[in-house]
Design a protein around this motif. Structure first.
Motif, PDB file in Angstrom:
ATOM      1  N   GLY A  43     -45.194  -6.340 -50.434  1.00 56.93           N
ATOM      2  CA  GLY A  43     -43.782  -6.667 -50.490  1.00 56.93           C
ATOM      3  C   GLY A  43     -43.237  -6.870 -51.890  1.00 56.93           C
ATOM      4  O   GLY A  43     -43.767  -6.364 -52.890  1.00 56.93           O
ATOM      5  N   PHE A  44     -42.143  -7.655 -51.970  1.00 58.83           N
ATOM      6  CA  PHE A  44     -41.405  -7.862 -53.214  1.00 58.83           C
ATOM      7  C   PHE A  44     -41.460  -9.341 -53.600  1.00 58.83           C
ATOM      8  O   PHE A  44     -41.295 -10.222 -52.760  1.00 58.83           O
ATOM      9  CB  PHE A  44     -39.955  -7.417 -53.048  1.00 58.83           C
ATOM     10  CG  PHE A  44     -39.813  -5.997 -52.542  1.00 58.83           C
ATOM     11  CD1 PHE A  44     -39.967  -4.925 -53.394  1.00 58.83           C
ATOM     12  CD2 PHE A  44     -39.540  -5.749 -51.198  1.00 58.83           C
ATOM     13  CE1 PHE A  44     -39.839  -3.614 -52.940  1.00 58.83           C
ATOM     14  CE2 PHE A  44     -39.418  -4.451 -50.732  1.00 58.83           C
ATOM     15  CZ  PHE A  44     -39.567  -3.379 -51.600  1.00 58.83           C
ATOM     16  N   SER A  45     -41.657  -9.596 -54.873  1.00 62.64           N
ATOM     17  CA  SER A  45     -41.859 -10.965 -55.359  1.00 62.64           C
ATOM     18  C   SER A  45     -40.572 -11.773 -55.323  1.00 62.64           C
ATOM     19  O   SER A  45     -39.523 -11.324 -55.792  1.00 62.64           O
ATOM     20  CB  SER A  45     -42.415 -10.927 -56.778  1.00 62.64           C
ATOM     21  OG  SER A  45     -42.443 -12.229 -57.332  1.00 62.64           O
ATOM     22  N   LEU A  46     -40.665 -12.980 -54.776  1.00 64.44           N
ATOM     23  CA  LEU A  46     -39.554 -13.923 -54.860  1.00 64.44           C
ATOM     24  C   LEU A  46     -39.489 -14.561 -56.245  1.00 64.44           C
ATOM     25  O   LEU A  46     -38.418 -14.799 -56.789  1.00 64.44           O
ATOM     26  CB  LEU A  46     -39.719 -15.034 -53.806  1.00 64.44           C
ATOM     27  CG  LEU A  46     -39.551 -14.678 -52.342  1.00 64.44           C
ATOM     28  CD1 LEU A  46     -39.794 -15.915 -51.480  1.00 64.44           C
ATOM     29  CD2 LEU A  46     -38.160 -14.124 -52.069  1.00 64.44           C
ATOM     30  N   GLU A  47     -40.645 -14.821 -56.820  1.00 63.01           N
ATOM     31  CA  GLU A  47     -40.726 -15.615 -58.046  1.00 63.01           C
ATOM     32  C   GLU A  47     -40.129 -14.916 -59.264  1.00 63.01           C
ATOM     33  O   GLU A  47     -39.498 -15.553 -60.109  1.00 63.01           O
ATOM     34  CB  GLU A  47     -42.187 -16.000 -58.310  1.00 63.01           C
ATOM     35  CG  GLU A  47     -42.743 -16.974 -57.286  1.00 63.01           C
ATOM     36  CD  GLU A  47     -44.250 -17.005 -57.255  1.00 63.01           C
ATOM     37  OE1 GLU A  47     -44.804 -18.107 -57.325  1.00 63.01           O
ATOM     38  OE2 GLU A  47     -44.869 -15.933 -57.160  1.00 63.01           O
TER      39      GLU A  47
ATOM     40  N   GLY B 116     -37.854 -12.486 -59.161  1.00 61.79           N
ATOM     41  CA  GLY B 116     -36.531 -11.948 -58.892  1.00 61.79           C
ATOM     42  C   GLY B 116     -36.511 -10.540 -58.328  1.00 61.79           C
ATOM     43  O   GLY B 116     -35.439  -9.974 -58.053  1.00 61.79           O
ATOM     44  N   GLU B 117     -37.688  -9.946 -58.135  1.00 65.17           N
ATOM     45  CA  GLU B 117     -37.755  -8.573 -57.631  1.00 65.17           C
ATOM     46  C   GLU B 117     -37.109  -8.445 -56.252  1.00 65.17           C
ATOM     47  O   GLU B 117     -36.365  -7.493 -55.982  1.00 65.17           O
ATOM     48  CB  GLU B 117     -39.216  -8.114 -57.570  1.00 65.17           C
ATOM     49  CG  GLU B 117     -39.384  -6.687 -57.072  1.00 65.17           C
ATOM     50  CD  GLU B 117     -40.840  -6.315 -56.854  1.00 65.17           C
ATOM     51  OE1 GLU B 117     -41.153  -5.121 -56.923  1.00 65.17           O
ATOM     52  OE2 GLU B 117     -41.659  -7.234 -56.605  1.00 65.17           O
ATOM     53  N   ALA B 118     -37.377  -9.403 -55.375  1.00 62.50           N
ATOM     54  CA  ALA B 118     -36.847  -9.338 -54.007  1.00 62.50           C
ATOM     55  C   ALA B 118     -35.320  -9.366 -54.015  1.00 62.50           C
ATOM     56  O   ALA B 118     -34.661  -8.613 -53.285  1.00 62.50           O
ATOM     57  CB  ALA B 118     -37.398 -10.494 -53.176  1.00 62.50           C
ATOM     58  N   PHE B 119     -34.733 -10.231 -54.826  1.00 59.66           N
ATOM     59  CA  PHE B 119     -33.270 -10.328 -54.902  1.00 59.66           C
ATOM     60  C   PHE B 119     -32.685  -9.032 -55.449  1.00 59.66           C
ATOM     61  O   PHE B 119     -31.644  -8.543 -54.965  1.00 59.66           O
ATOM     62  CB  PHE B 119     -32.866 -11.513 -55.774  1.00 59.66           C
ATOM     63  CG  PHE B 119     -31.389 -11.779 -55.793  1.00 59.66           C
ATOM     64  CD1 PHE B 119     -30.753 -12.317 -54.682  1.00 59.66           C
ATOM     65  CD2 PHE B 119     -30.629 -11.481 -56.920  1.00 59.66           C
ATOM     66  CE1 PHE B 119     -29.381 -12.567 -54.697  1.00 59.66           C
ATOM     67  CE2 PHE B 119     -29.270 -11.733 -56.948  1.00 59.66           C
ATOM     68  CZ  PHE B 119     -28.642 -12.265 -55.830  1.00 59.66           C
ATOM     69  N   SER B 120     -33.344  -8.454 -56.441  1.00 56.56           N
ATOM     70  CA  SER B 120     -32.889  -7.192 -57.018  1.00 56.56           C
ATOM     71  C   SER B 120     -32.910  -6.069 -55.986  1.00 56.56           C
ATOM     72  O   SER B 120     -31.989  -5.245 -55.922  1.00 56.56           O
ATOM     73  CB  SER B 120     -33.775  -6.829 -58.212  1.00 56.56           C
ATOM     74  OG  SER B 120     -33.418  -5.575 -58.741  1.00 56.56           O
TER      75      SER B 120
ATOM     76  N   LYS C 116     -30.486 -18.393 -49.055  1.00 59.84           N
ATOM     77  CA  LYS C 116     -29.216 -18.946 -49.552  1.00 59.84           C
ATOM     78  C   LYS C 116     -28.581 -18.019 -50.579  1.00 59.84           C
ATOM     79  O   LYS C 116     -27.349 -17.807 -50.579  1.00 59.84           O
ATOM     80  CB  LYS C 116     -29.466 -20.326 -50.161  1.00 59.84           C
ATOM     81  CG  LYS C 116     -28.204 -21.056 -50.594  1.00 59.84           C
ATOM     82  CD  LYS C 116     -28.537 -22.457 -51.099  1.00 59.84           C
ATOM     83  CE  LYS C 116     -27.272 -23.211 -51.500  1.00 59.84           C
ATOM     84  NZ  LYS C 116     -27.587 -24.592 -51.965  1.00 59.84           N
ATOM     85  N   GLU C 117     -29.395 -17.442 -51.457  1.00 58.77           N
ATOM     86  CA  GLU C 117     -28.871 -16.543 -52.490  1.00 58.77           C
ATOM     87  C   GLU C 117     -28.345 -15.246 -51.897  1.00 58.77           C
ATOM     88  O   GLU C 117     -27.280 -14.760 -52.304  1.00 58.77           O
ATOM     89  CB  GLU C 117     -29.971 -16.245 -53.521  1.00 58.77           C
ATOM     90  CG  GLU C 117     -30.299 -17.417 -54.426  1.00 58.77           C
ATOM     91  CD  GLU C 117     -29.087 -17.891 -55.211  1.00 58.77           C
ATOM     92  OE1 GLU C 117     -28.444 -17.043 -55.866  1.00 58.77           O
ATOM     93  OE2 GLU C 117     -28.772 -19.096 -55.148  1.00 58.77           O
ATOM     94  N   ILE C 118     -29.060 -14.653 -50.949  1.00 55.88           N
ATOM     95  CA  ILE C 118     -28.592 -13.369 -50.412  1.00 55.88           C
ATOM     96  C   ILE C 118     -27.428 -13.558 -49.444  1.00 55.88           C
ATOM     97  O   ILE C 118     -26.656 -12.629 -49.211  1.00 55.88           O
ATOM     98  CB  ILE C 118     -29.732 -12.565 -49.754  1.00 55.88           C
ATOM     99  CG1 ILE C 118     -30.307 -13.286 -48.533  1.00 55.88           C
ATOM    100  CG2 ILE C 118     -30.836 -12.274 -50.758  1.00 55.88           C
ATOM    101  CD1 ILE C 118     -31.353 -12.463 -47.788  1.00 55.88           C
ATOM    102  N   GLU C 119     -27.300 -14.772 -48.877  1.00 57.69           N
ATOM    103  CA  GLU C 119     -26.117 -15.042 -48.057  1.00 57.69           C
ATOM    104  C   GLU C 119     -24.843 -14.962 -48.899  1.00 57.69           C
ATOM    105  O   GLU C 119     -23.776 -14.602 -48.385  1.00 57.69           O
ATOM    106  CB  GLU C 119     -26.234 -16.415 -47.387  1.00 57.69           C
ATOM    107  CG  GLU C 119     -27.182 -16.445 -46.198  1.00 57.69           C
ATOM    108  CD  GLU C 119     -27.334 -17.829 -45.597  1.00 57.69           C
ATOM    109  OE1 GLU C 119     -27.799 -17.914 -44.443  1.00 57.69           O
ATOM    110  OE2 GLU C 119     -26.999 -18.827 -46.284  1.00 57.69           O
TER     111      GLU C 119
END
Length: 391
Positions: A133-137, A139-143, A186-189
């Protein structure tokens, strides 16, 4: 296979999560043990199927699962298989950007809106599951979420998948993972992304699964399932107190099936090796691969005082050691021993090395005995080979 134990554990897990959270679905991890009888029982109990590969998907379809009750995970989803999953309306959790691009192509070709989840990872304790998957730590997942929002309307992100490890003994690991995941939610909301489901994977421990560096008699073989449930549900309930709750999914395998399966073996020889009573049984590490990394509770019908015992398998290799330094009553040739908690990964990771794999029988809650898998013979092992008749 003791069917009643498997069903009992399914009911207990469903009861606890439903009581503490409400909007909940339980899935069974097929890779843990894809014996058809086991998977069929899961289906009959209303459990979703979690599959990693096309052949696990085929097993699920064969025993009666519909696509919307199948969750597809894993780092490798060949394009042809991905098409089948989309056409069958499976729940898909993507693991990399290439899968997102492939889903985009398939959605356009089928002129179909494809909902999907993304798998994220975070380091919890000493469990580095960064491969997936994509790292939360960092910022990859948010990107990645922001990139998805710029894709055509055929793709719709609606879920998050997180699996933090395997055979995890500490409920606090799940709590830490959930708290970090909710910060991400919360951030992606804020980007107007609505999450329909949170899939927490599995990794829950089983009883009688003692690490090699500890003594089985000192091992805490009783797990408190409620502690794991509370560690997950409390943060979720707090965050969604005044919001619509997303569906919570967990995908355990070991927790559900491990303790329900026993390996029954016969002693064929007894030796004294360097002063230690050593017994040889007809089950080797080819059908008990976890003997390399964990201890099992072993029972015998023999009576009398106990003595230090090593248990070897029948394979022609020195490392075919089932158990070392266990206290057992005096055992003789022909005696039966029972090895507990062998439902998780033993059958699915077993192999035909020197000797084939044994028969598997199940005992239903009513006491009926069913042959689930016959003993292998040489024809089973050689059936894929070609050309010898012409040689």
């Amino acid at each position: 296979l003791d069917e009643s134990l498997f069903i009992e554990r399914i009911k207990k897990v469903k009861e606890l999560f439903t009581k503490n959270y409400g909007n909940f679905k339980l899935a069974y991890s097929f890779k843990t043990n894809y014996l058809k009888r086991v998977c069929k029982l899961a289906l009959q109990e209303g459990v979703l199927a979690e599959v990693i590969s096309g052949f696990e998907y085929d097993i699920a379809k064969y025993i009666g699962y519909s696509g919307e009750k199948i969750i597809v995970n894993g780092p490798y989803k060949p394009f042809e298989e991905l098409i089948k999953y989309v056409e069958d309306s499976c729940m898909i959790n993507v693991d990399n950007k290439e899968e997102i691009e492939n889903l985009n192509k398939i959605a356009k070709n089928l002129n179909k809106v494809v909902p999907f989840g993304i798998r994220v990872n975070i380091k919890v304790g000493e469990l580095p599951w960064s491969k997936f998957g994509f790292s939360l730590e960092n910022g990859e997942a948010f990107s990645v979420v922001k990139e998805i929002l710029h894709k055509p309307k055929e793709l719709r992100l609606n879920g998050i998948h997180l699996h933090i490890g395997t055979n995890i003994q500490k409920p606090d690991y799940y709590k830490k993972a959930i708290l970090n995941l909710l910060l991400f939610v919360k951030e992606i909301e804020k980007l107007n992304v609505k999450i329909d489901y949170i899939d927490l994977g599995g990794g829950f421990p089983s009883e009688n699964a003692c690490p090699l560096n500890e003594k089985i008699e000192d091992w805490n073989i009783k797990i408190n399932l409620s502690e794991f449930v509370n560690a997950i549900c409390e943060p979720l309930n707090k965050y969604y107190k005044n919001k619509e709750k997303p569906l919570l999914i967990i995908e355990p395998g070991r927790l559900l099936i491990d303790e329900s399966v026993y390996l029954i073996s016969k002693v064929f020889a007894v030796k004294n090796i360097q002063g230690i009573n050593s017994i040889f049984i007809d089950a080797g590490v080819n059908i008990l691969p976890s003997a390399y990394y964990r201890k099992h509770k072993i029972e015998t019908f023999s009576k009398g005082s106990k003595e230090l015992t090593d248990i070897y398998g029948p394979l022609c290799m020195q490392v075919d050691l089932i158990e070392s330094g266990i206290d057992l009553p005096k055992i003789n040739e022909g005696d039966i021993i029972v090895i507990r908690s062998v439902g998780a990964y033993e059958l699915s990771q077993s192999m035909q090395f020197i000797r084939g794999r044994p028969a598997v029988v199940s005992i239903s809650s009513g006491g009926k005995i069913n042959l689930c898998r016959r003993k292998e013979n040489y024809e089973d092992i050689l059936q894929c080979e070609l050309g010898v008749e012409n040689g």
